[in-house]
Design a protein around this motif. Sequence first.
Motif, PDB file in Angstrom:
ATOM      1  N   HIS A   7       0.826  -1.211   0.000  1.00 35.32           N
ATOM      2  CA  HIS A   7       0.000   0.000   0.000  1.00 35.32           C
ATOM      3  C   HIS A   7       0.860   1.260   0.000  1.00 35.32           C
ATOM      4  O   HIS A   7       0.505   2.263  -0.621  1.00 35.32           O
ATOM      5  CB  HIS A   7      -0.959  -0.006   1.195  1.00 35.32           C
ATOM      6  CG  HIS A   7      -0.363   0.476   2.484  1.00 35.32           C
ATOM      7  ND1 HIS A   7       0.580  -0.251   3.183  1.00 35.32           N
ATOM      8  CD2 HIS A   7      -0.569   1.620   3.189  1.00 35.32           C
ATOM      9  CE1 HIS A   7       0.921   0.428   4.268  1.00 35.32           C
ATOM     10  NE2 HIS A   7       0.247   1.560   4.299  1.00 35.32           N
ATOM     11  N   LEU A   8       2.018   1.211   0.680  1.00 34.76           N
ATOM     12  CA  LEU A   8       2.892   2.384   0.715  1.00 34.76           C
ATOM     13  C   LEU A   8       3.537   2.627  -0.647  1.00 34.76           C
ATOM     14  O   LEU A   8       3.714   3.782  -1.070  1.00 34.76           O
ATOM     15  CB  LEU A   8       3.963   2.216   1.791  1.00 34.76           C
ATOM     16  CG  LEU A   8       4.885   3.414   2.021  1.00 34.76           C
ATOM     17  CD1 LEU A   8       4.085   4.664   2.349  1.00 34.76           C
ATOM     18  CD2 LEU A   8       5.894   3.120   3.121  1.00 34.76           C
ATOM     19  N   LEU A   9       3.874   1.560  -1.355  1.00 26.00           N
ATOM     20  CA  LEU A   9       4.461   1.730  -2.688  1.00 26.00           C
ATOM     21  C   LEU A   9       3.437   2.332  -3.651  1.00 26.00           C
ATOM     22  O   LEU A   9       3.784   3.161  -4.503  1.00 26.00           O
ATOM     23  CB  LEU A   9       4.976   0.389  -3.216  1.00 26.00           C
ATOM     24  CG  LEU A   9       5.841   0.469  -4.484  1.00 26.00           C
ATOM     25  CD1 LEU A   9       7.089   1.308  -4.231  1.00 26.00           C
ATOM     26  CD2 LEU A   9       6.234  -0.930  -4.965  1.00 26.00           C
ATOM     27  N   VAL A  10       2.170   1.939  -3.515  1.00 25.39           N
ATOM     28  CA  VAL A  10       1.120   2.530  -4.351  1.00 25.39           C
ATOM     29  C   VAL A  10       0.987   4.024  -4.061  1.00 25.39           C
ATOM     30  O   VAL A  10       0.907   4.851  -4.975  1.00 25.39           O
ATOM     31  CB  VAL A  10      -0.226   1.809  -4.116  1.00 25.39           C
ATOM     32  CG1 VAL A  10      -1.373   2.582  -4.782  1.00 25.39           C
ATOM     33  CG2 VAL A  10      -0.173   0.394  -4.671  1.00 25.39           C
ATOM     34  N   LEU A  11       0.972   4.379  -2.771  1.00 25.91           N
ATOM     35  CA  LEU A  11       0.866   5.795  -2.411  1.00 25.91           C
ATOM     36  C   LEU A  11       2.067   6.585  -2.924  1.00 25.91           C
ATOM     37  O   LEU A  11       1.920   7.717  -3.405  1.00 25.91           O
ATOM     38  CB  LEU A  11       0.757   5.936  -0.889  1.00 25.91           C
ATOM     39  CG  LEU A  11      -0.539   5.429  -0.248  1.00 25.91           C
ATOM     40  CD1 LEU A  11      -0.449   5.523   1.267  1.00 25.91           C
ATOM     41  CD2 LEU A  11      -1.743   6.218  -0.756  1.00 25.91           C
ATOM     42  N   LEU A  57      -0.039  -7.139  -7.231  1.00 28.62           N
ATOM     43  CA  LEU A  57      -1.451  -6.818  -7.023  1.00 28.62           C
ATOM     44  C   LEU A  57      -2.137  -7.849  -6.151  1.00 28.62           C
ATOM     45  O   LEU A  57      -3.032  -7.520  -5.360  1.00 28.62           O
ATOM     46  CB  LEU A  57      -2.155  -6.697  -8.373  1.00 28.62           C
ATOM     47  CG  LEU A  57      -1.690  -5.511  -9.240  1.00 28.62           C
ATOM     48  CD1 LEU A  57      -2.332  -5.581 -10.622  1.00 28.62           C
ATOM     49  CD2 LEU A  57      -2.010  -4.186  -8.565  1.00 28.62           C
ATOM     50  N   GLY A  58      -1.693  -9.110  -6.258  1.00 26.56           N
ATOM     51  CA  GLY A  58      -2.234 -10.141  -5.369  1.00 26.56           C
ATOM     52  C   GLY A  58      -1.853  -9.887  -3.927  1.00 26.56           C
ATOM     53  O   GLY A  58      -2.679 -10.031  -3.002  1.00 26.56           O
ATOM     54  N   LYS A  59      -0.591  -9.501  -3.699  1.00 30.37           N
ATOM     55  CA  LYS A  59      -0.145  -9.193  -2.343  1.00 30.37           C
ATOM     56  C   LYS A  59      -0.854  -7.953  -1.812  1.00 30.37           C
ATOM     57  O   LYS A  59      -1.219  -7.883  -0.639  1.00 30.37           O
ATOM     58  CB  LYS A  59       1.370  -8.982  -2.333  1.00 30.37           C
ATOM     59  CG  LYS A  59       1.963  -8.863  -0.940  1.00 30.37           C
ATOM     60  CD  LYS A  59       3.475  -8.775  -0.979  1.00 30.37           C
ATOM     61  CE  LYS A  59       4.058  -8.692   0.438  1.00 30.37           C
ATOM     62  NZ  LYS A  59       5.540  -8.580   0.421  1.00 30.37           N
ATOM     63  N   LEU A  60      -1.082  -6.986  -2.686  1.00 33.30           N
ATOM     64  CA  LEU A  60      -1.805  -5.782  -2.276  1.00 33.30           C
ATOM     65  C   LEU A  60      -3.224  -6.128  -1.842  1.00 33.30           C
ATOM     66  O   LEU A  60      -3.715  -5.627  -0.821  1.00 33.30           O
ATOM     67  CB  LEU A  60      -1.834  -4.775  -3.428  1.00 33.30           C
ATOM     68  CG  LEU A  60      -2.634  -3.489  -3.189  1.00 33.30           C
ATOM     69  CD1 LEU A  60      -2.007  -2.674  -2.064  1.00 33.30           C
ATOM     70  CD2 LEU A  60      -2.715  -2.658  -4.466  1.00 33.30           C
ATOM     71  N   ASP A  61      -3.898  -6.979  -2.599  1.00 34.02           N
ATOM     72  CA  ASP A  61      -5.254  -7.393  -2.225  1.00 34.02           C
ATOM     73  C   ASP A  61      -5.270  -8.058  -0.851  1.00 34.02           C
ATOM     74  O   ASP A  61      -6.163  -7.806  -0.038  1.00 34.02           O
ATOM     75  CB  ASP A  61      -5.824  -8.358  -3.266  1.00 34.02           C
ATOM     76  CG  ASP A  61      -6.405  -7.632  -4.472  1.00 34.02           C
ATOM     77  OD1 ASP A  61      -6.745  -6.445  -4.327  1.00 34.02           O
ATOM     78  OD2 ASP A  61      -6.501  -8.247  -5.541  1.00 34.02           O
ATOM     79  N   SER A  62      -4.273  -8.912  -0.599  1.00 30.71           N
ATOM     80  CA  SER A  62      -4.198  -9.584   0.706  1.00 30.71           C
ATOM     81  C   SER A  62      -4.005  -8.568   1.825  1.00 30.71           C
ATOM     82  O   SER A  62      -4.614  -8.682   2.898  1.00 30.71           O
ATOM     83  CB  SER A  62      -3.044 -10.592   0.718  1.00 30.71           C
ATOM     84  OG  SER A  62      -3.253 -11.614  -0.228  1.00 30.71           O
ATOM     85  N   GLN A  63      -3.162  -7.582   1.581  1.00 29.80           N
ATOM     86  CA  GLN A  63      -2.935  -6.581   2.619  1.00 29.80           C
ATOM     87  C   GLN A  63      -4.171  -5.723   2.850  1.00 29.80           C
ATOM     88  O   GLN A  63      -4.516  -5.410   3.997  1.00 29.80           O
ATOM     89  CB  GLN A  63      -1.760  -5.675   2.244  1.00 29.80           C
ATOM     90  CG  GLN A  63      -1.419  -4.700   3.380  1.00 29.80           C
ATOM     91  CD  GLN A  63      -0.501  -3.582   2.947  1.00 29.80           C
ATOM     92  OE1 GLN A  63      -0.385  -3.298   1.759  1.00 29.80           O
ATOM     93  NE2 GLN A  63       0.147  -2.950   3.899  1.00 29.80           N
TER      94      GLN A  63
END
Length: 683
Positions: free
Chosen positions: A599-603, A628-634
């Motif tokens: 999430h921080l890398l997206v921001l 994106l899979g890891k992001l969804d899990s987070q």
Amino acid sequence: MMRLRSLRLGLSQLRFFRLSPASRDQVMDQLQACSGEDQVLEVVGRHKAKLSVGHVGCAMDRLWHLQKKRPEHLRTIDQVRAHPQFLTLCVLAENKISQMDDDMVVDVLYDAHRLGVESHDSLIQQLVTEAWNRLDRVEMPALSKFTVSLIGQHHYHSTLMGEITEIVRQKLHLINDVRVLSTLMSTVSALASPRLQDALSKKASILLDSMDVNQYNNPRRVVQFMRYSKHMDRELLEKCNRLLLLNVERMHVQDLFLISGLYQGLQFNNCDFRLASRQRLLELVDASSDPLSFAKLFALLGPMADQETRERLENMALLLADELSGQQALTVAETLEELNCRNPQLISKFASVLHKHLDHYRPMEVARVTHILTELHYQSPAFYNRLRNIMLQFLQTSVYPYEVTALMRVLSRLPSPRLDDAALARVEAVLPQCNLSDLNNHAQSIAKLLRYDPTYLHHAPSRYVSLLQSLIRCGHERLGHADRLGLLVEELRYMTGEWFEEMLLEESVAACRRLADQIAPGNMADMAVFLTRSTYLSPHLLDRIAEVTLENIQQIHYSSMYAILVPFSLLNYDTPLVDEMFNACIQHLTPHISSFDPHLLVLLAHLLAMADYFPKEIIKEIFTVNFLGKLDSQLETLSDTLNWRIRQRLMELNRAVCLECPEHQVPWFHDRYCRQQQRRADP
């Protein structure tokens, strides 16, 4: 001659074997063979007239050892302390202190403390005094154990703890056991100087590399040190996190609760730890049916759980509610507020439980109860009236600024929030001691009082105006006296609201400009957060941040880059110096992109895109199936608000990359998401 020698030898051996049983310490054997606390205390009662100092030490140690083996909720310390022979044991221990060696003095003190002997008890006081007198010759392992007992008695800032801190400074080079070091770090954290904090962190980093990775309490205590001392060493924190991650599957609820609380205090939100702890907590649900474990499980797992698990936890909470202690009920109720619970039966039940414990709560806890119930929209005029009366009593007697601030904040939210002159006088009396954040909270509380008090037109001059004038005067004085930028921006970074913007914002920025030469890697992120939240464009401060960033780029942890860059992008401040800083930051953080929380890398990528920077490596990292899979899990473990924010930023980033960088060949995959958002927006 040979036969005579053999005969003498045989008689000698016979005499040895006949005397051997009698020469053994039978009392010690009995104590060591005991399998229950009652057995230990019965041995003490039978032999109290002939117990030696060794027997007393063994009995104390055995009692705590038997308790320590049990889970916390199954310990019977109260029953042990109520046993008539336990007092006998304590009296014997006190009478034999002078016969104890250094290690035994510390061991008996530690055991007595763990067994719940009060700090004002003469045994504890005599043991502390004796250990203090021997302080110079106590070995470091015993010293670390001694400090645990002292912290348990709230000796955080005592002269004795000051002397121990100095011993730690002098003998740090002799400590080679990470267990000893981490214990001392966590106990002397309140008194360690910045130089000692640095030395402790460096030593801990070295010793952690060679420790048994299964001993996870060592890195946990190092994290504790960073939390309590506010000495943030990001690389050391991540090393501790890696060691803790290796042990999550063996941790209990209490371990995860403590570590998560420390991480929250350090504002360290690690995706891997959250995912691992959620999995472990799901495994522990069935085993957490006791009140102590359940309260902590609910607080941790509730915000990360899916709807099915959340409903299961709420059903368990309903069944266990009457068994919870006051603190446990408060912990569960706070989580219900965090979850925006709308289960009327559950809310009503916990309101009843909180009401039952109300007389035992301290001022801050009563304030928390009031805040929770108002946020949960609980309706009970009688309960709120009682809460109001209790808080008014606390308000008129409290001498702590943080208590007065918290009580005022929740009182102003209650129906009919009118305060009498005595309560307002108490508020005015503590204002000179309040920090800027407290002053801002008082201003917001008074604004609510003015809004809802029907007598405002008649009493405003005498009741409120002088208080508002005092607030402004105290704020200006505090800003004028500020001489340490780090402490100032720590108070300012989360300041918001009309009163602050109108009365103190200009003066706050002026104070920061006056201290701009103190901007350094350690306080730069807080300064950036303040400028971001206040949306105040100060070229002088922004240029200074850019200069310090460029000068110290190798010293700045990559995870701090986002906070530092935000105000430049948000305020659209772009100069050649800023452009150089952005490029240097991108170059510095690029090798670490795989270490960022998703999430921080997206921001961060969204922030860079808004400033018209599209680093190829970051864009490629984000728009992969694995990421994106890891992001969804987070995102499943984050709050609904933050979840929506991250998804919105990802959509905006996807759009910007498709429009500005078609050469990256990133597909537009947010069409369905945008249609859903449009349907929600349409009436």
